[in-house]
Design an enzyme around this catalytic site. Structure first.
Site, PDB file in Angstrom:
ATOM      1  N   GLU A 211      -4.864  22.606   0.926  1.00  0.00           N
ATOM      2  CA  GLU A 211      -4.838  22.629  -0.533  1.00  0.00           C
ATOM      3  C   GLU A 211      -4.760  21.223  -1.121  1.00  0.00           C
ATOM      4  OE1 GLU A 211      -2.005  26.107   0.664  1.00  0.00           O
ATOM      5  OE2 GLU A 211      -2.746  24.244   1.559  1.00  0.00           O
TER       6      GLU A 211
ATOM      7  N   HIS B 133      -2.230  19.075   4.035  1.00  0.00           N
ATOM      8  CA  HIS B 133      -2.503  20.512   3.986  1.00  0.00           C
ATOM      9  C   HIS B 133      -3.855  20.719   3.314  1.00  0.00           C
ATOM     10  CE1 HIS B 133       1.933  22.042   4.277  1.00  0.00           C
ATOM     11  NE2 HIS B 133       1.672  21.075   5.142  1.00  0.00           N
TER      12      HIS B 133
ATOM     13  N   CYS C  87       2.554  26.604   0.296  1.00  0.00           N
ATOM     14  CA  CYS C  87       3.951  26.214   0.483  1.00  0.00           C
ATOM     15  C   CYS C  87       4.460  25.541  -0.798  1.00  0.00           C
ATOM     16  CB  CYS C  87       4.067  25.252   1.675  1.00  0.00           C
ATOM     17  SG  CYS C  87       3.340  23.626   1.364  1.00  0.00           S
TER      18      CYS C  87
END
Length: 152
Positions: free
Chosen positions: A58, A56, A86
């Site tokens: 991040e 992801h 998430c």
């Protein structure tokens, strides 16, 4: 690169990463980590490209910033991301000790900051950053809608 030297604010760079991810067929999420006005890392989603479910934006930005600083702790660093993180990303944010998280679009389905488990409010959360959501929300939401509309 200093934030004031960027053609746009840190969100501008995050959106550029999100657009690049979309162009590669990835869900358009981009993330930028800044410390003292300097961009340390930026990334877009690469789960398909890397064949890695943890790739992801991040997490990739956190990994790059940690390598740049030579530390697993990103004390005094801020994350700018185009979608509410998430649960996995919220955990990484907490363990990295990021100071602030700024996100654009909320994610009622998969988000874990203001939705779902509300990770940073849990007693098991080791560190909770300051969180600011809804910044450039409509722009991020439109980018996501357009991406998924083209896929259907």
């Amino acid at each position: 690169m200093k934030v004031d030297e960027m053609s746009d604010d840190p969100f501008g760079a995050a959106f550029a990463c999100a657009r690049a991810a979309a162009a590669a067929g990835e869900v358009p999420v981009g993330a930028v980590i800044v410390k003292d006005g300097v961009v340390l890392a930026q990334a877009g989603n690469r789960t398909l490209t890397d064949r890695d479910p943890t790739a992801h934006a991040e997490v990739l930005a956190i990994r790059a910033a940690a390598a740049q600083l030579g530390s697993e702790r990103l004390i005094g660093c801020d994350l700018y991301v185009t979608l509410e993180p998430c649960a996995m990303c919220a955990g990484a944010i907490s363990f990295a000790r990021l100071r602030r998280v700024y996100f654009a679009a909320p994610d009622p389905k998969g988000g874990a900051v203001e939705h779902g488990p509300r990770f940073f409010t849990q007693p098991t959360c080791h560190h909770a950053p300051e969180v600011y959501g809804g910044i450039r929300e409509s722009e991020a939401a439109e980018l996501l809608r357009e991406f998924f509309r083209e896929r259907r």
